[in-house]
Design a protein around this motif. Structure first.
Motif, PDB file in Angstrom:
ATOM      1  N   GLU A 131       0.821  -1.208   0.000  1.00  0.00           N
ATOM      2  CA  GLU A 131       0.000   0.000   0.000  1.00  0.00           C
ATOM      3  C   GLU A 131       0.857   1.262   0.000  1.00  0.00           C
ATOM      4  O   GLU A 131       0.403   2.333  -0.409  1.00  0.00           O
ATOM      5  N   LEU A 132       2.107   1.141   0.441  1.00  0.00           N
ATOM      6  CA  LEU A 132       3.041   2.271   0.479  1.00  0.00           C
ATOM      7  C   LEU A 132       4.012   2.271  -0.692  1.00  0.00           C
ATOM      8  O   LEU A 132       4.879   3.144  -0.758  1.00  0.00           O
ATOM      9  N   SER A 133       3.904   1.309  -1.599  1.00  0.00           N
ATOM     10  CA  SER A 133       4.972   1.082  -2.580  1.00  0.00           C
ATOM     11  C   SER A 133       5.323   2.324  -3.394  1.00  0.00           C
ATOM     12  O   SER A 133       6.489   2.548  -3.721  1.00  0.00           O
ATOM     13  N   SER A 134       4.342   3.162  -3.718  1.00  0.00           N
ATOM     14  CA  SER A 134       4.636   4.361  -4.509  1.00  0.00           C
ATOM     15  C   SER A 134       5.408   5.401  -3.713  1.00  0.00           C
ATOM     16  O   SER A 134       5.937   6.360  -4.288  1.00  0.00           O
ATOM     17  N   ARG A 135       5.457   5.226  -2.408  1.00  0.00           N
ATOM     18  CA  ARG A 135       6.175   6.166  -1.547  1.00  0.00           C
ATOM     19  C   ARG A 135       7.473   5.589  -0.996  1.00  0.00           C
ATOM     20  O   ARG A 135       8.084   6.172  -0.110  1.00  0.00           O
ATOM     21  N   LEU A 136       7.871   4.428  -1.507  1.00  0.00           N
ATOM     22  CA  LEU A 136       9.120   3.796  -1.088  1.00  0.00           C
ATOM     23  C   LEU A 136      10.095   3.763  -2.252  1.00  0.00           C
ATOM     24  O   LEU A 136       9.691   3.807  -3.424  1.00  0.00           O
ATOM     25  N   SER A 137      11.359   3.680  -1.938  1.00  0.00           N
ATOM     26  CA  SER A 137      12.383   3.527  -2.967  1.00  0.00           C
ATOM     27  C   SER A 137      13.202   2.278  -2.677  1.00  0.00           C
ATOM     28  O   SER A 137      13.360   1.877  -1.522  1.00  0.00           O
ATOM     29  N   GLY A 138      13.695   1.663  -3.737  1.00  0.00           N
ATOM     30  CA  GLY A 138      14.540   0.488  -3.555  1.00  0.00           C
ATOM     31  C   GLY A 138      13.747  -0.803  -3.554  1.00  0.00           C
ATOM     32  O   GLY A 138      12.651  -0.898  -4.111  1.00  0.00           O
ATOM     33  N   THR A 139      14.285  -1.808  -2.880  1.00  0.00           N
ATOM     34  CA  THR A 139      13.680  -3.137  -2.839  1.00  0.00           C
ATOM     35  C   THR A 139      13.392  -3.528  -1.403  1.00  0.00           C
ATOM     36  O   THR A 139      14.252  -3.382  -0.533  1.00  0.00           O
ATOM     37  N   ILE A 140      12.192  -4.010  -1.168  1.00  0.00           N
ATOM     38  CA  ILE A 140      11.838  -4.600   0.121  1.00  0.00           C
ATOM     39  C   ILE A 140      11.981  -6.111  -0.029  1.00  0.00           C
ATOM     40  O   ILE A 140      11.349  -6.717  -0.897  1.00  0.00           O
ATOM     41  N   ARG A 141      12.804  -6.714   0.813  1.00  0.00           N
ATOM     42  CA  ARG A 141      13.024  -8.160   0.762  1.00  0.00           C
ATOM     43  C   ARG A 141      12.616  -8.763   2.107  1.00  0.00           C
ATOM     44  O   ARG A 141      13.184  -8.433   3.160  1.00  0.00           O
ATOM     45  N   LEU A 142      11.618  -9.624   2.067  1.00  0.00           N
ATOM     46  CA  LEU A 142      11.141 -10.290   3.271  1.00  0.00           C
ATOM     47  C   LEU A 142      11.664 -11.721   3.273  1.00  0.00           C
ATOM     48  O   LEU A 142      11.440 -12.466   2.324  1.00  0.00           O
ATOM     49  N   ILE A 143      12.340 -12.087   4.353  1.00  0.00           N
ATOM     50  CA  ILE A 143      12.864 -13.440   4.503  1.00  0.00           C
ATOM     51  C   ILE A 143      12.031 -14.163   5.551  1.00  0.00           C
ATOM     52  O   ILE A 143      11.956 -13.731   6.705  1.00  0.00           O
ATOM     53  N   PHE A 144      11.395 -15.250   5.150  1.00  0.00           N
ATOM     54  CA  PHE A 144      10.696 -16.113   6.083  1.00  0.00           C
ATOM     55  C   PHE A 144      11.573 -17.345   6.268  1.00  0.00           C
ATOM     56  O   PHE A 144      11.636 -18.223   5.404  1.00  0.00           O
ATOM     57  N   GLN A 145      12.288 -17.356   7.392  1.00  0.00           N
ATOM     58  CA  GLN A 145      13.408 -18.279   7.598  1.00  0.00           C
ATOM     59  C   GLN A 145      13.016 -19.558   8.322  1.00  0.00           C
ATOM     60  O   GLN A 145      12.451 -19.515   9.418  1.00  0.00           O
ATOM     61  N   PRO A 146      13.361 -20.694   7.764  1.00  0.00           N
ATOM     62  CA  PRO A 146      13.162 -21.966   8.469  1.00  0.00           C
ATOM     63  C   PRO A 146      14.295 -22.227   9.451  1.00  0.00           C
ATOM     64  O   PRO A 146      15.332 -21.539   9.435  1.00  0.00           O
ATOM     65  N   ALA A 147      14.099 -23.227  10.291  1.00  0.00           N
ATOM     66  CA  ALA A 147      15.169 -23.814  11.116  1.00  0.00           C
ATOM     67  C   ALA A 147      15.943 -22.795  11.945  1.00  0.00           C
ATOM     68  O   ALA A 147      17.164 -22.870  12.054  1.00  0.00           O
ATOM     69  N   GLU A 148      15.224 -21.865  12.571  1.00  0.00           N
ATOM     70  CA  GLU A 148      15.917 -20.974  13.518  1.00  0.00           C
ATOM     71  C   GLU A 148      16.300 -21.727  14.778  1.00  0.00           C
ATOM     72  O   GLU A 148      17.377 -21.506  15.325  1.00  0.00           O
ATOM     73  N   GLU A 149      15.412 -22.584  15.254  1.00  0.00           N
ATOM     74  CA  GLU A 149      15.727 -23.379  16.441  1.00  0.00           C
ATOM     75  C   GLU A 149      16.910 -24.297  16.119  1.00  0.00           C
ATOM     76  O   GLU A 149      16.860 -25.060  15.155  1.00  0.00           O
ATOM     77  N   GLY A 150      17.944 -24.171  16.913  1.00  0.00           N
ATOM     78  CA  GLY A 150      19.174 -24.899  16.600  1.00  0.00           C
ATOM     79  C   GLY A 150      20.129 -24.100  15.750  1.00  0.00           C
ATOM     80  O   GLY A 150      21.224 -24.584  15.413  1.00  0.00           O
ATOM     81  N   CYS A 151      19.720 -22.871  15.366  1.00  0.00           N
ATOM     82  CA  CYS A 151      20.599 -21.947  14.628  1.00  0.00           C
ATOM     83  C   CYS A 151      21.131 -22.569  13.340  1.00  0.00           C
ATOM     84  O   CYS A 151      22.334 -22.527  13.059  1.00  0.00           O
ATOM     85  N   LYS A 152      20.215 -23.110  12.528  1.00  0.00           N
ATOM     86  CA  LYS A 152      20.627 -23.762  11.287  1.00  0.00           C
ATOM     87  C   LYS A 152      20.238 -22.979  10.036  1.00  0.00           C
ATOM     88  O   LYS A 152      20.931 -23.024   9.027  1.00  0.00           O
ATOM     89  N   GLY A 153      19.104 -22.282  10.081  1.00  0.00           N
ATOM     90  CA  GLY A 153      18.545 -21.731   8.848  1.00  0.00           C
ATOM     91  C   GLY A 153      19.214 -20.475   8.329  1.00  0.00           C
ATOM     92  O   GLY A 153      19.364 -20.313   7.115  1.00  0.00           O
ATOM     93  N   ALA A 154      19.598 -19.555   9.212  1.00  0.00           N
ATOM     94  CA  ALA A 154      20.136 -18.269   8.751  1.00  0.00           C
ATOM     95  C   ALA A 154      21.426 -18.448   7.968  1.00  0.00           C
ATOM     96  O   ALA A 154      21.637 -17.796   6.938  1.00  0.00           O
ATOM     97  N   GLY A 155      22.293 -19.332   8.448  1.00  0.00           N
ATOM     98  CA  GLY A 155      23.566 -19.545   7.756  1.00  0.00           C
ATOM     99  C   GLY A 155      23.371 -19.995   6.327  1.00  0.00           C
ATOM    100  O   GLY A 155      24.095 -19.558   5.416  1.00  0.00           O
ATOM    101  N   ALA A 156      22.383 -20.864   6.096  1.00  0.00           N
ATOM    102  CA  ALA A 156      22.118 -21.352   4.739  1.00  0.00           C
ATOM    103  C   ALA A 156      21.686 -20.211   3.827  1.00  0.00           C
ATOM    104  O   ALA A 156      22.027 -20.187   2.639  1.00  0.00           O
ATOM    105  N   ILE A 157      20.938 -19.249   4.363  1.00  0.00           N
ATOM    106  CA  ILE A 157      20.485 -18.113   3.572  1.00  0.00           C
ATOM    107  C   ILE A 157      21.623 -17.137   3.326  1.00  0.00           C
ATOM    108  O   ILE A 157      21.806 -16.629   2.206  1.00  0.00           O
ATOM    109  N   VAL A 158      22.422 -16.878   4.348  1.00  0.00           N
ATOM    110  CA  VAL A 158      23.567 -15.976   4.208  1.00  0.00           C
ATOM    111  C   VAL A 158      24.543 -16.516   3.174  1.00  0.00           C
ATOM    112  O   VAL A 158      25.077 -15.769   2.330  1.00  0.00           O
ATOM    113  N   GLU A 159      24.798 -17.818   3.194  1.00  0.00           N
ATOM    114  CA  GLU A 159      25.737 -18.434   2.255  1.00  0.00           C
ATOM    115  C   GLU A 159      25.303 -18.249   0.806  1.00  0.00           C
ATOM    116  O   GLU A 159      26.146 -18.246  -0.101  1.00  0.00           O
ATOM    117  N   ARG A 160      24.024 -18.083   0.561  1.00  0.00           N
ATOM    118  CA  ARG A 160      23.518 -17.913  -0.800  1.00  0.00           C
ATOM    119  C   ARG A 160      23.422 -16.450  -1.217  1.00  0.00           C
ATOM    120  O   ARG A 160      22.858 -16.119  -2.270  1.00  0.00           O
TER     121      ARG A 160
END
Length: 414
Positions: A131-160
């Motif tokens: 609803e705000l897109s015309s008033r924003l600049s750049g890219t909005i990137r939403l990450i819905f991350q799996p496997a946070e418990e055990g600290c496994k998921g973020a590293g896989a996303i960062v590596e990519r």
């Protein structure tokens, strides 16, 4: 615009509650969040986001990157964790999800850490951004991350490489009121310390033989017993708190067989990344020497790892001022806090900072019914629109177009 964001998030409160309760019924543990991802992806596609799912995001079947292009400008990244815990949910009438019929439908799994709420917050932000897109600049990137418990998921996303172009990174967690000393606040604008952690498995290999001729074998049970005692005897460090927990031990085939295979699942933590490294080094050495002492071999497999959180101080100050100056319904508390847990969002935060970006991990205090990771855990859902307000307003503050810039953009388009 801040008034619009605040008003819109408040209007969306019933929608966010519905999302939260729908998601609460379908909890899935790390790397198994298929139904959860399907739910999230359907909502985001309906809103017009470009959605990537699974392997391109994490190398696994789960995980979502949703992008909204708003022209030239910075990349703003928000992360929301989506996995549940292997916990059987309280089914008594005293537990609100049971009483109002939105309890877990998956036996042995439960959203006992508020991640169902985090997803709902993310979906609320997603709608307001469109609803705000015309008033924003750049890219909005939403990450819905799996496997946070055990600290496994973020590293896989960062590596990519999904954080390599981020100028702004935001994440957060719903917490109990103890983080504000019992006082009323809706947000703590940034965490400047958390427990760094390493999660790992120690796999022991020995030689089996008849229990009546133990000289012909090498018992992993003896080696693991020695390791457990020594691990709990690691000297604590004078520079801060350190932790070790042995969560599971498995080994052997029967009482008359010298055991040749065994497993210890454990973790270490420290109030700083350096203290966690101290515990990791000590634990690895003990495991290896305990195996050798009993003629066995050991292999250590790191399952997950996260450094301590360290939000950008200037950004935390800006978010505090934003709440106090422009968001009258949001009560902000201080500019920083220690998070008494571990969070692999720290890997995303550090990658963003490594190339000059800014990042903050926010806490959203609210009333809770039990500690995190407890079968009776529940939280006050009124925090959902408030968290969506803060996240969305912070991104708008960072990449919102000035009125004159917006006018030029419109005339150019015409």
């Amino acid at each position: 615009m801040y008034s619009f964001i605040e008003k819109r998030a408040c209007e969306l409160a019933p929608v966010l509650t519905r999302h939260r309760r729908n998601l609460h019924q379908i909890p899935e543990t790390g790397w198994n969040e298929k139904e959860t991802c399907s739910y999230i992806a359907a909502e985001l596609r309906q809103l017009g986001y470009e959605v990537l799912l699974g392997a391109p995001v994490t190398g696994h079947e789960t995980g979502i990157i949703a992008s909204l292009s708003c022209g030239n400008g910075p990349v703003s990244v928000l992360r929301f964790d989506i996995d549940a815990l292997p916990t059987e949910e309280d089914s008594t009438h005293a537990h609100l999800p049971a009483r109002e019929h939105f309890c877990s439908r998956n036996p042995g799994a439960m959203h006992a850490c508020g991640h169902d709420g985090h997803i709902a917050i993310g979906l609320g932000c997603a709608r307001i951004f469109t609803e705000l897109s015309s008033r924003l600049s750049g890219t909005i990137r939403l990450i819905f991350q799996p496997a946070e418990e055990g600290c496994k998921g973020a590293g896989a996303i960062v590596e990519r490489g999904w954080l390599d172009d981020a100028s702004l990174f935001l994440a957060g967690h719903i917490v109990g009121r103890e983080y504000t000393g019992g006082g009323h606040a809706d947000v703590i604008p940034g965490v400047n310390a958390s427990l760094a952690t390493t999660k790992f498995d120690a796999i022991f290999s020995g030689h089996s033989c008849h229990g009546a001729a133990p000289e012909n074998g090498a018992s992993v049970i003896s080696a693991m017993a020695s390791a457990v005692l020594a691990l709990n005897g690691i000297p604590r460090h004078s520079e801060g708190a350190t932790f070790l927990n042995i969560g599971r031990i498995q080994g052997g085939q029967g009482r008359n067989i010298v055991a040749d295979r065994g497993l210890i699942e454990l973790e270490v933590r420290g109030t700083t990344t350096a203290l966690n490294q101290y515990m990791e080094d000590q634990a690895f050495r003990i495991i290896q020497e305990s195996a050798r002492m009993y003629g066995c071999e050991s292999e250590i497999q790191v399952i997950g790892r996260a450094p301590s959180l360290d939000s950008t101080p200037a950004l935390c100050g800006r978010i505090l001022s934003l709440c106090r100056d422009h968001l009258p319904s949001i009560q902000a508390f201080g500019t920083s806090a220690a998070f008494r847990a571990s969070e692999d969002a720290s890997l995303m935060l550090e990658r963003t900072k490594s190339h000059g970006g800014q990042g903050a991990f926010l806490l959203f205090p609210t009333d809770t019914t039990a500690p995190l990771h407890n079968s009776s855990y529940d939280f006050d859902e009124s925090i959902l629109p408030k968290a969506a307000t803060v996240f969305t307003a912070a991104v708008y503050q960072f990449c919102g177009r000035k009125p004159q810039a917006l006018s030029r953009h419109r005339s150019e388009s015409v």
